[in-house]
Design a protein around this motif. Structure first.
Motif, PDB file in Angstrom:
ATOM      1  N   ILE A  44      63.381 -40.559  26.311  1.00 48.09           N
ATOM      2  CA  ILE A  44      63.257 -41.766  25.933  1.00 48.09           C
ATOM      3  C   ILE A  44      62.458 -42.513  27.075  1.00 48.09           C
ATOM      4  O   ILE A  44      62.303 -42.137  28.346  1.00 48.09           O
ATOM      5  CB  ILE A  44      64.609 -42.700  25.773  1.00 48.09           C
ATOM      6  CG1 ILE A  44      65.660 -42.649  27.033  1.00 48.09           C
ATOM      7  CG2 ILE A  44      65.395 -41.911  24.764  1.00 48.09           C
ATOM      8  CD1 ILE A  44      66.689 -43.492  27.034  1.00 48.09           C
ATOM      9  N   SER A  48      65.083 -49.650  23.806  1.00 46.68           N
ATOM     10  CA  SER A  48      64.843 -50.760  22.712  1.00 46.68           C
ATOM     11  C   SER A  48      64.955 -50.514  21.260  1.00 46.68           C
ATOM     12  O   SER A  48      65.415 -51.460  20.396  1.00 46.68           O
ATOM     13  CB  SER A  48      63.057 -51.089  23.023  1.00 46.68           C
ATOM     14  OG  SER A  48      62.459 -49.825  22.786  1.00 46.68           O
ATOM     15  N   ASP A  49      64.454 -49.212  20.812  1.00 44.66           N
ATOM     16  CA  ASP A  49      64.787 -48.860  19.468  1.00 44.66           C
ATOM     17  C   ASP A  49      66.375 -48.926  19.209  1.00 44.66           C
ATOM     18  O   ASP A  49      66.850 -49.273  18.040  1.00 44.66           O
ATOM     19  CB  ASP A  49      64.575 -47.333  19.161  1.00 44.66           C
ATOM     20  CG  ASP A  49      63.087 -46.991  19.262  1.00 44.66           C
ATOM     21  OD1 ASP A  49      62.381 -48.326  19.097  1.00 44.66           O
ATOM     22  OD2 ASP A  49      62.572 -46.130  19.358  1.00 44.66           O
ATOM     23  N   GLY A  50      67.075 -48.723  19.995  1.00 45.90           N
ATOM     24  CA  GLY A  50      68.618 -48.609  20.020  1.00 45.90           C
ATOM     25  C   GLY A  50      69.226 -50.271  19.735  1.00 45.90           C
ATOM     26  O   GLY A  50      69.928 -50.608  18.888  1.00 45.90           O
ATOM     27  N   ARG A  52      67.277 -52.567  18.533  1.00 41.11           N
ATOM     28  CA  ARG A  52      66.746 -52.946  17.282  1.00 41.11           C
ATOM     29  C   ARG A  52      67.866 -52.455  16.264  1.00 41.11           C
ATOM     30  O   ARG A  52      68.061 -53.107  15.084  1.00 41.11           O
ATOM     31  CB  ARG A  52      65.503 -52.660  16.837  1.00 41.11           C
ATOM     32  CG  ARG A  52      64.429 -53.163  17.685  1.00 41.11           C
ATOM     33  CD  ARG A  52      64.523 -54.965  17.699  1.00 41.11           C
ATOM     34  NE  ARG A  52      64.174 -55.029  16.666  1.00 41.11           N
ATOM     35  CZ  ARG A  52      62.811 -55.889  16.117  1.00 41.11           C
ATOM     36  NH1 ARG A  52      61.992 -55.526  17.143  1.00 41.11           N
ATOM     37  NH2 ARG A  52      62.648 -56.318  15.126  1.00 41.11           N
ATOM     38  N   CYS A  53      68.412 -51.223  16.364  1.00 39.64           N
ATOM     39  CA  CYS A  53      69.087 -50.727  15.616  1.00 39.64           C
ATOM     40  C   CYS A  53      70.322 -51.423  15.517  1.00 39.64           C
ATOM     41  O   CYS A  53      71.218 -51.581  14.252  1.00 39.64           O
ATOM     42  CB  CYS A  53      69.487 -49.189  15.888  1.00 39.64           C
ATOM     43  SG  CYS A  53      70.790 -48.461  14.892  1.00 39.64           S
ATOM     44  N   SER A  56      70.173 -54.041  12.939  1.00 34.36           N
ATOM     45  CA  SER A  56      70.342 -54.010  11.769  1.00 34.36           C
ATOM     46  C   SER A  56      71.630 -53.755  11.354  1.00 34.36           C
ATOM     47  O   SER A  56      72.414 -53.880  10.199  1.00 34.36           O
ATOM     48  CB  SER A  56      69.431 -52.633  11.306  1.00 34.36           C
ATOM     49  OG  SER A  56      68.046 -52.926  11.600  1.00 34.36           O
ATOM     50  N   ASP A  94      67.246 -59.010  22.518  1.00 35.71           N
ATOM     51  CA  ASP A  94      66.655 -58.137  21.713  1.00 35.71           C
ATOM     52  C   ASP A  94      67.715 -57.487  20.571  1.00 35.71           C
ATOM     53  O   ASP A  94      67.163 -57.295  19.355  1.00 35.71           O
ATOM     54  CB  ASP A  94      66.111 -56.977  22.513  1.00 35.71           C
ATOM     55  CG  ASP A  94      64.705 -57.367  23.195  1.00 35.71           C
ATOM     56  OD1 ASP A  94      64.313 -58.323  23.061  1.00 35.71           O
ATOM     57  OD2 ASP A  94      64.451 -56.651  24.138  1.00 35.71           O
ATOM     58  N   TYR A 219      70.168 -38.483  28.159  1.00 35.31           N
ATOM     59  CA  TYR A 219      68.894 -39.201  28.051  1.00 35.31           C
ATOM     60  C   TYR A 219      67.982 -38.986  29.275  1.00 35.31           C
ATOM     61  O   TYR A 219      68.441 -39.538  30.461  1.00 35.31           O
ATOM     62  CB  TYR A 219      69.423 -40.813  27.922  1.00 35.31           C
ATOM     63  CG  TYR A 219      70.091 -40.923  26.892  1.00 35.31           C
ATOM     64  CD1 TYR A 219      69.685 -41.014  25.387  1.00 35.31           C
ATOM     65  CD2 TYR A 219      71.435 -40.995  26.888  1.00 35.31           C
ATOM     66  CE1 TYR A 219      70.393 -41.326  24.487  1.00 35.31           C
ATOM     67  CE2 TYR A 219      72.315 -41.512  25.770  1.00 35.31           C
ATOM     68  CZ  TYR A 219      71.722 -41.469  24.548  1.00 35.31           C
ATOM     69  OH  TYR A 219      72.674 -41.723  23.516  1.00 35.31           O
ATOM     70  N   GLU A 238      70.970 -51.746  29.210  1.00 35.38           N
ATOM     71  CA  GLU A 238      70.925 -51.453  27.780  1.00 35.38           C
ATOM     72  C   GLU A 238      71.685 -50.627  27.150  1.00 35.38           C
ATOM     73  O   GLU A 238      72.223 -51.123  25.891  1.00 35.38           O
ATOM     74  CB  GLU A 238      69.247 -51.035  27.503  1.00 35.38           C
ATOM     75  CG  GLU A 238      68.270 -52.181  27.798  1.00 35.38           C
ATOM     76  CD  GLU A 238      66.910 -51.604  27.640  1.00 35.38           C
ATOM     77  OE1 GLU A 238      66.699 -50.424  27.489  1.00 35.38           O
ATOM     78  OE2 GLU A 238      65.899 -52.583  27.803  1.00 35.38           O
ATOM     79  N   CYS A 256      72.819 -45.777  17.024  1.00 33.12           N
ATOM     80  CA  CYS A 256      71.740 -46.243  17.600  1.00 33.12           C
ATOM     81  C   CYS A 256      71.359 -45.500  19.015  1.00 33.12           C
ATOM     82  O   CYS A 256      70.562 -45.773  19.549  1.00 33.12           O
ATOM     83  CB  CYS A 256      71.963 -47.716  18.071  1.00 33.12           C
ATOM     84  SG  CYS A 256      72.472 -48.688  16.506  1.00 33.12           S
TER      85      CYS A 256
END
Length: 504
Positions: A44, A48-50, A52-53, A56, A94, A219, A238, A256
């Motif tokens: 990774i 950031s994707d986590g 945004r997850c 949701s 975020d 990670y 994060e 996430c």
């Protein structure tokens, strides 16, 4: 020429040794950090994707009105010059781009000042409300060069010598954060994040690498050598934000992070949640809320109706149908792939809407009446006000307060009671036992309580400017605008009532 060949051979050998060196350093550091012996690796750049997850997930699970203080996150090692608190603020921002579920309030780090701040905040708020949670922690560890490999080589002639040198080292950076209950500044059990990152630096390179080991997964990411520690810290922050918020609001945050639900660590987490919520009387309300979020639990909050809703949910997911509120149901609610609202269910042909399955007939619009709990029509200036909301049919209730200056704020549902489902025939007292007050104005001007009731949960159908946090003024000019918005959201199937607070 012979000398050049020897030097070339030495260089190649050291290059190969350097590659082996970092691997050896990683093995050395891993011996110092307990964890899985053969974890998979996920490459990774950041989380950031986590984040945004998580946004949701909070929408899917109906999370809102979470107010959290964040103190200064100190560097206990005095070796990392970075704005850790600012990193956390950015991460949470975020995480709530669409849901607006969390409001983060920055504050200093002194406990005495924090107590004073909480007392002052309560007295300044018209409802005497406070943030419920506080994040506290620090950079707790920076062990430099816990493992190092040095490879040297060269060749000497009569009057000179030459040869390359390569070193690889591994350092460990740790971050510990926890969430406190602001009512007594106690740590909320299980809502903690304690992670570390291994930072590899090569003496012959211009970049570094780092890995975070977390519950059976590595990670791995590349970072600039000069800014390696700070970037590694940002990734830790994060990761901590995802863990802390996920554990606080009980959503499957591991999705996430790319962690499978059947991993031993995730299974243990879900078991911990289940038994803790069961022991403290939180399990059934949680189950009811999650079923309603998915369009399955629309009737009475007790007894056979809950059981039939559980059975319908189990049947829809192809699970054994028994109606039991148990560990299997809890895991199914956390991991089952079910749309988050009746609208989403109806929009997906492969998954029939609740009406098509004849689980629950179309509910009538609840009738709604508001009155003073003590039967009075006027109040003394500064007197506490209690409102009774009588709801004829089961449905969802939203209540707002228009103060003497025409500011309009939502006070139900709120951070203390996020579930706004009201069973039919209920006489709900507001604020009742919730820890805030409504007080009649001392100016003598008119104030108004306006409530709206509907058979469906309309929160996600409301315009964005009405999805503000509880106890905060909305960007509207009148209760008439609010009424129009609710009627549009509910296709006109919304009952409303008002109560005017008059002073003597």
């Amino acid at each position: 020429m012979n000398l050049m060949k020897k030097m070339t051979a030495v260089g190649v050998a050291l290059a190969l040794a350097g590659c082996a060196s970092q691997k050896q350093v990683q093995e050395d550091v891993e011996k110092l950090l307990p964890g899985p012996t053969t974890p998979p690796v996920k490459t990774i750049t950041n989380f950031s994707d986590g984040l945004r997850c998580m946004d949701s997930l909070m929408i899917r699970h109906g999370v809102r009105d979470i107010h959290i203080l964040v103190e200064d996150l100190e560097d206990r090692t005095s070796k990392v010059n970075a704005g850790t608190k600012d990193m956390l603020i950015s991460a949470v921002s975020d995480m709530t781009r669409r849901s607006r579920a969390i409001k983060l309030i920055a504050f200093g780090n002194d406990s005495g000042n924090l107590v004073s701040f909480l007392a002052q905040a309560g007295s300044q708020s018209p409802y005497n409300v406070l943030p419920m949670y506080d994040i506290r922690g620090s950079i707790s560890q920076l062990d430099s060069d816990v493992a190092r490999r040095q490879e040297d080589g060269g060749i000497a002639a009569e009057k000179f010598g030459v040869g390359p040198s390569r070193s690889t080292s591994g350092s460990v950076l740790g971050l510990d954060l926890s969430v406190l209950d602001t009512s007594d500044l106690s740590v909320i059990p299980g809502v903690v994040s304690s992670n570390s990152v291994i930072i590899f630096k090569s003496g012959a390179g211009t970049f570094a690498e780092a890995t975070i080991k977390k519950t059976g997964l590595f990670y791995s990411f590349s970072i600039n050598k000069n800014e390696g520690t700070v970037q590694a810290l940002r990734n830790l922050v994060e990761l901590a934000a995802i863990e802390l918020i996920g554990r606080l609001i009980k959503v499957p945050y591991w999705e996430c992070l790319g962690l499978p639900a059947d991993s031993p660590e995730v299974q243990q987490e879900m078991e911990d949640w289940f038994y803790a919520m069961q022991a403290h009387g939180e399990l059934v309300p949680y189950i009811e809320t999650q079923l309603r979020n998915r369009g399955f639990h629309l009737g009475d909050a007790q007894g056979a109706d809950l059981r039939s809703s559980v059975e319908a949910f189990q049947e829809r997911l192809g699970a054994p149908v028994n109606g039991n509120v148990d560990m299997e149901l809890f895991v199914l609610l956390l991991t089952g792939n079910v749309p988050s609202s009746p609208e989403a269910i109806a929009a997906e042909p492969a998954l029939p809407a609740p009406a098509e399955q004849e689980r629950v007939p179309a509910a009538p619009v609840p009738r709604l009446e508001l009155s003073a709990a003590n039967g009075r029509e006027s109040f003394r200036p500064g007197e506490l006000v209690q409102i009774s909301a009588d709801v004829s049919q089961s449905g969802y209730l939203y209540c707002y307060f228009e103060d003497e200056d025409a500011n309009i704020q939502r006070f139900f549902p709120n951070r203390f009671q996020q579930n706004n489902f009201v069973a039919g025939g209920t006489r709900l007292r507001l604020p009742g036992e919730m820890p805030f007050d409504m007080v009649a104005t001392r100016s003598g001007k008119q104030e108004t309580v306006a409530c709206f009731a509907s058979a469906e949960n309309l929160y996600h159908n409301l315009p964005a400017d009405l999805k503000s946090y509880d106890f905060e003024s909305l960007e509207i000019d009148s209760l008439a605008q609010l009424s129009e918005a609710f009627q549009r959201a509910g296709d006109g199937q919304v009952e409303e009532a008002r109560f005017v607070i008059r002073t003597q």
